[in-house]
Design an enzyme around this catalytic site. Sequence first.
Site, PDB file in Angstrom:
ATOM      1  CB  CYS A  67      -0.941   0.005   1.200  1.00 32.98           C
ATOM      2  SG  CYS A  67      -2.012   1.460   1.262  1.00 32.98           S
ATOM      3  CG  HIS A 144      -2.524  -2.064  -9.394  1.00 36.01           C
ATOM      4  ND1 HIS A 144      -3.399  -1.152  -8.853  1.00 36.01           N
ATOM      5  CD2 HIS A 144      -1.625  -2.349  -8.425  1.00 36.01           C
ATOM      6  CE1 HIS A 144      -3.045  -0.889  -7.607  1.00 36.01           C
ATOM      7  NE2 HIS A 144      -1.968  -1.608  -7.327  1.00 36.01           N
ATOM      8  CD  GLU A 193      -6.801   0.257  -1.875  1.00 39.74           C
ATOM      9  OE1 GLU A 193      -5.817  -0.121  -1.210  1.00 39.74           O
ATOM     10  OE2 GLU A 193      -7.251   1.415  -1.835  1.00 39.74           O
ATOM     11  CB  CYS A 202      -5.099   3.563  -4.793  1.00 41.89           C
ATOM     12  SG  CYS A 202      -4.312   1.938  -4.862  1.00 41.89           S
ATOM     13  N   GLY A 205      -1.880   2.164  -6.974  1.00 44.66           N
ATOM     14  CA  GLY A 205      -2.635   2.397  -8.198  1.00 44.66           C
ATOM     15  C   GLY A 205      -2.037   3.526  -9.030  1.00 44.66           C
TER      16      GLY A 205
END
Length: 267
Positions: A67, A144, A193, A202, A205
Amino acid sequence: MHGLGNDFVVLDARLTPLPQMTPHIARALGDRRTGIGFDQLVLLEPSETQAFRMRIFNSDGSEVEACGNAARAVALLHGEPAVIETGGGPIALEPLGGGARVDMGAPRFEWDAIPLAFPMDTFTMPVGWDSLEGPMAVNVGNPHAIFLVDEADAVPLETLGPVIEHDPLFPERVNVNVASLAGPDHLKLRVWERGAGLTRACGTGACATAVAAIRRGLVASPVRVTLPGGDLVIAWQPGGSILMSGPAAESYRGTFNWDDYAAGAGA
């Protein structure tokens, strides 16, 4: 703590051990009505190989590998540069004024590194869901799928996001990113997410999406990525590591009774 509105409960067990974290306890703590509430819970523990270990739990109780926003928050909390252990591999943290820069490591593009259920081209995947087609798949410590579209706000991500997240093509589920070009070296991004849903920001992301847009020749590094919660700056050159820079903040400190949330853990 939070990074661009992506909020965390941070539990520091580096010096004083805590009881075992379970999906039940994480889920109970994450309930915004009956618990504390968060997008992710961050658990800091000792590490045998790095300065310390960062574990991350989503609000649904699932544990994830990485994260980026949480990494910036932890860098701010730690207060000095460090290399830390995560489920997605080691990352380097450097606190800056009001935020941090994080070396997220090199992205992965192999189908089995994402992972996907079977081999396919990850540069332009030959799959689609309604209006979203031909994503790029990137692993930046977690998986992703990136869709580069004309207008990110026009995509019904609240309905398509969970469908794509749970598609059997992604055996470990997937984070869903929709991005549009907002200007030279500037992307607008929305993220569904995995395990948390629509989020204000994110970090991984933003990293994955910037990498995808650079590979597609749409932008050049560094890239400003605007999310609903604010901006991140992502720098990446092919073959190198991803550098993410952006803000983080501490919201408040508090205490809770562990047993209140552990009750019924075996249910």
